[in-house]
Design a protein around this motif. Structure first.
Motif, PDB file in Angstrom:
ATOM      1  N   ASN A   8       6.627  32.182   6.339  1.00 42.49           N
ATOM      2  CA  ASN A   8       6.819  31.881   4.922  1.00 42.49           C
ATOM      3  C   ASN A   8       8.236  32.261   4.521  1.00 42.49           C
ATOM      4  OD1 ASN A   8       4.130  31.033   4.425  1.00 42.49           O
ATOM      5  ND2 ASN A   8       3.476  33.164   4.271  1.00 42.49           N
ATOM      6  N   VAL A   9       8.921  31.323   3.917  1.00 45.29           N
ATOM      7  CA  VAL A   9      10.278  31.574   3.441  1.00 45.29           C
ATOM      8  C   VAL A   9      10.264  31.483   1.919  1.00 45.29           C
ATOM      9  CG1 VAL A   9      12.633  30.690   3.371  1.00 45.29           C
ATOM     10  CG2 VAL A   9      11.381  30.695   5.522  1.00 45.29           C
ATOM     11  N   THR A  10      10.693  32.543   1.258  1.00 47.34           N
ATOM     12  CA  THR A  10      10.645  32.557  -0.200  1.00 47.34           C
ATOM     13  C   THR A  10      12.022  32.898  -0.756  1.00 47.34           C
ATOM     14  OG1 THR A  10       8.405  33.413   0.000  1.00 47.34           O
ATOM     15  CG2 THR A  10       9.381  33.446  -2.186  1.00 47.34           C
ATOM     16  N   GLU A  50      13.398  35.977   1.395  1.00 49.45           N
ATOM     17  CA  GLU A  50      12.393  36.816   2.060  1.00 49.45           C
ATOM     18  C   GLU A  50      11.688  35.984   3.128  1.00 49.45           C
ATOM     19  OE1 GLU A  50       9.474  39.805   0.101  1.00 49.45           O
ATOM     20  OE2 GLU A  50       8.327  37.961   0.390  1.00 49.45           O
ATOM     21  N   THR A  72       8.990  28.329  -0.452  1.00 46.84           N
ATOM     22  CA  THR A  72       8.764  28.245  -1.894  1.00 46.84           C
ATOM     23  C   THR A  72       9.770  29.163  -2.589  1.00 46.84           C
ATOM     24  OG1 THR A  72       7.084  28.375  -3.639  1.00 46.84           O
ATOM     25  CG2 THR A  72       7.043  30.086  -1.959  1.00 46.84           C
ATOM     26  N   SER A  73       9.616  29.301  -3.883  1.00 48.63           N
ATOM     27  CA  SER A  73      10.542  30.144  -4.644  1.00 48.63           C
ATOM     28  C   SER A  73       9.762  30.962  -5.654  1.00 48.63           C
ATOM     29  CB  SER A  73      11.575  29.276  -5.363  1.00 48.63           C
ATOM     30  OG  SER A  73      12.233  30.021  -6.362  1.00 48.63           O
TER      31      SER A  73
END
Lengths: 408, 414
Positions: free
Chosen positions: A133-135, A142, A177-178
């Motif tokens: 997961n990339v945030t 993160e 996501t953000s």
């Protein structure tokens, strides 16, 4: 009556010199050797697909452009005003007009077929073997690794930031996501850009051919420190990736009693732990210290510092935690085989970049522009966007550095 | 002496200076003060320039033509602006004793009509020719009057339409405006195919239509909107039990809802479960949680998770969109117990269970809900979760289905 503005020869010469310099500068810029974000130097299959398509499309566009500008130049020169009478004016040449409509259409169809095919191939994530997961949030990335069978098996979630470790030569699924505004995740050598929109999850396949370090940057303007929102992908071979995972999940080690780091632990709890989580950290009564960044920060998150010194950057990968000599070794000198073991050594006292770390702790908003003035937080109900000024003394900074150096 | 235009601009400059001081000192807004200061400087500059140029009518250093110039001739025309200005003053007075919006409208009208009056008075000093003066006024005023007037007209029409739409029922709104749109298209066709049609007839039709819309909008606006029910949601009822426990208990005694909390109840809450908010925004990358016919919870997420993963990992402090599919034979809801959290009740911190849930949905149905977990799982290690499956591994965070004991799914928040 004709009005002619005379152009002096010196003006033309100056213009020609300027144009020559501008064109030469543009071409010379393409010769840069130290270009870690060069999109024309792919080091993964996805980026290679984009590169192949781009080169083909640019070639076609270049030929079309050359023909078009040559024709314009020829017409301008050939039919320049020499006082001759206006030529006969005609309306319509059906054969030419139809031909000039069909030809571009055919060219566009020819370009569209491989373009659509590449887009569809890039969006296919069925062959991925690992989920990360990339945030994005203002202004750092993160990366968290959910519990899964992929990535060689992960039994407990891993959270890190700034640098994302992936197994080399493996298709990784990025679920992006953000937490606040729209960001865009882009590692030019590995794949194209992908916008990260709050409330939505965007999938992106990532793969690196060989172990190494791949730089990227947020590619969607996201506020004050957009230019300082960087990230790096660390590709490791399978053995090194397993070692990295195992290290991330190691139990918390308290500093030795009566050391500067032990004092730093208390300083950390008093000043940093409201936002920054260190897994396994407990207070004097043995109660886990749980950060609540959701009560302090607009995005609801702050970097997890459990293993800060296993990553080599700080503050949204804007500065290195290692000195320039170590950086050169990792970025430029290490071979693919040497890279993993060197990277896993993390940050050691000998090559710590203490200058930037100290400056960051001393006054982070002064080092990286952020919305951290308590008097200007009304629009966010008092929540910070970025790290505030903590008014730490030099002694406290010494203590924190000693403590953080043990977060490996 | 000062020319008419100079007097106007000097007066405007004085007003701007006062406004800047009042706003800058009283309100302290940085952007507003900068804007007003800029306007003040611009007006002072214009006033100075105009005073030097004497309205461009005569040379500044030539005093003789001042008295003989056309600007010195008095040629008044009929004007509606004094009357409009007075009427605006009445609106202000009515607004002062009734509603603030009327006061604001009145003040805007006073400013607008006052400005128009001032411009006309200024234009009447341009020459001794009434027509020429009118042209001078038009040259100054029309660039403002037309766009502002157009925007006002469009705004009134749109607002009137909205009043009619909100007055009619949803179905009748669709029918009415479909018919109206068809009529408009038909009229447009007639006008397009009859280019020689009398312009007065076209203007008459359009004016009649505009008046009809405004009259209809006024009448329906005065009558009020149709009854638009505000649907309760499960989240509101769950919070209600924590934030207003006394009122919640009274509601239960009156039979409005079960005494237990909605996320722990297999019973139906009429207001929350029958008429829930139907707003489901466009989502992507959703996680699936399925209540199987066997009474267990199964799940699926995007990506190669594998078959040996027992718990669902969701991100911390981030929205996770989950679709609950009820494949059982009963009406069921999916609830998530996110451990304890601190709620502010009557200015005091109260620690209570943080739960969210779907509505009670029928067999075979699905519902989306969004989860945000503020605390990691480790914050609850060793703490018994009453909604866990029981036994030795009942700490942490759990999905559960009220009324189905075997339906539990662990949630892991890093």
């Amino acid at each position: 009556m004709k009005y002619v503005t005379p152009t002096s020869p010196s003006t033309l010469v100056r213009a020609a010199k300027f144009a020559t310099l501008a064109i030469a500068g543009s071409f010379l810029a393409g010769c840069a050797q130290n270009a870690p974000q060069d999109t024309f130097a792919p080091e993964g299959q996805n980026a290679r697909d984009i590169d192949t398509l781009s080169r083909a499309v640019f070639s076609i566009a270049g030929v079309v452009g050359l023909i078009t500008f040559s024709a314009i130049g020829y017409a301008v020169w050939k039919f320049r005003d020499r006082g001759q009478p206006i030529p006969e004016q005609t309306h319509g040449k059906p054969a030419l007009e139809i031909g000039l409509t069909i030809l571009p259409a055919l060219i566009l169809i020819g370009v569209a077929i491989p373009t659509v095919g590449t887009i569809m191939a890039l969006s296919d994530t069925d062959d991925t073997e690992c989920i990360i997961n990339v945030t994005g949030q203002q202004w750092w990335w993160e990366f968290d690794y959910p519990v899964q069978d992929g990535c060689g098996g992960i039994d407990e979630p891993i959270v890190t930031s700034g640098q994302m470790a992936i197994p080399a030569d493996t298709n990784v699924l990025i679920r992006g996501t953000s937490r606040d505004v729209i960001h865009s995740f882009w590692i030019p050598k590995l794949n194209g850009k992908k916008d990260m929109v709050p409330g939505r999850v965007h999938n992106l396949r990532m793969q690196a051919d060989e172990p190494g370090l791949y730089a990227g940057q947020c590619a969607e303007f996201c506020g004050l420190s957009h230019a300082n929102m960087r990230m790096e992908v660390i590709a490791l071979d399978d053995a090194d990736f397993e070692a990295w995972k195992a290290n991330q999940l190691e139990d918390y080690q308290s500093p030795e009693p009566d050391t500067l780091a032990a004092v730093g632990e208390q300083t950390f709890i008093a000043n940093c732990s409201r936002c920054h989580q260190v897994d396994g950290l407990t207070d004097g009564d043995g109660v886990p210290v749980i950060a609540r960044p959701d009560l302090q920060v607009y995005s609801g998150a702050a970097p997890n510092l459990s293993n800060l010194m296993t990553r080599l950057t700080l503050a949204g990968a804007t500065w290195d935690l290692i000195d320039s000599e170590r950086r050169d070794l990792l970025w430029n000198d290490a071979t693919a085989e040497e890279f993993g073991p060197l990277y896993l050594e993390g940050v050691q006292d000998e090559w710590l970049n203490e200058v930037d770390l100290r400056e960051w702790l001393r006054n982070s908003p002064a080092k990286k522009p952020m919305y951290a003035d308590p008097e200007l937080l009304e629009p966010t109900d008092g929540l910070y966007r970025g790290m505030p000024y903590l008014a730490l003394s030099e002694d406290q900074i010494d203590q924190l550095i000693a403590y953080l150096l043990e977060r490996k | 002496m000062f020319t008419t235009g100079s007097k106007f601009l000097i007066g405007a400059s004085v007003v701007a200076v006062i406004a800047t001081l009042v706003y800058g000192i009283g309100q302290g807004g940085v952007m507003g003060t900068i804007g007003l200061t800029s306007a003040t400087v611009a007006l002072i500059g214009l006033a100075t320039l105009n005073a030097l140029l004497r309205d461009s009518n005569v040379f500044a250093d030539d005093s003789a033509p001042v008295e003989a110039s056309s600007a010195a001739q008095f040629a008044p025309a009929s004007s509606i602006w004094p009357l409009a200005f007075a009427f605006s003053g009445v609106i202000v007075a009515v607004g002062l004793i009734s509603y603030q919006p009327i006061l604001v409208i009145g003040l805007i009208a006073v400013l607008a009509t006052g400005a128009e009056w001032a411009v006309q008075a200024w234009a009447e000093r341009a020459s001794g020719n009434v027509e020429h003066n009118a042209e001078v006024r038009s040259r100054l005023s029309n660039p403002l009057e037309y766009p502002v007037g157009g925007a006002l007209a469009i705004g009134i029409i749109v607002y009137s339409f909205s009043r009619v739409m909100l007055w009619l029922s949803k179905t009748n709104t669709t029918i009415t405006f479909s018919v109206l749109a068809s009529i408009v298209v038909a009229i447009a066709f007639v006008i397009a195919f009859r280019p020689k049609m009398n312009p007065l007839a076209i203007g008459g039709v359009m004016a009649t239509g505009a008046i009809a819309v405004v009259v209809a909008g006024t009448l329906t606006g005065l009558d009020g909107e149709r009854d638009i029910p505000v649907f309760e949601t499960t989240a509101i009822w769950q919070e209600e039990a924590i934030l207003h426990p006394v009122e919640y208990a009274e509601g239960a005694e009156e039979g409005k809802h079960p005494a237990e909390r909605i996320c722990e109840s297999p019973e139906e809450f009429p207001e929350a479960d029958e008429d829930p908010s139907q707003t489901v925004a466009g989502k992507s990358g959703t996680f699936d949680v399925v209540l199987t016919p066997a009474g267990t919870l199964d799940f699926d997420v995007p990506g190669p998770l594998g078959d040996n993963v027992a718990g669902m990992t969701i991100q911390r402090s981030n929205a996770t969109n989950i679709i609950f599919r009820n494949e059982s034979d009963e009406h069921r809801r999916l609830s998530l117990d996110l451990g304890t959290d601190t709620f502010v009740v009557n200015d005091e911190d109260v620690v209570d269970r943080h739960q969210i849930c779907t509505t009670l949905i029928e067999p075979g149905a699905a519902q989306l809900f969004t989860v945000v977990a503020g605390q990691p799982s480790v914050a609850f290690e060793g703490q018994i979760n009453p909604n866990g499956p029981g036994g030795t591994e009942d700490d942490g965070l759990w999905f559960f289905v009220p009324g189905v004991e075997s339906a539990n799914l662990q949630v892991i928040v890093p």
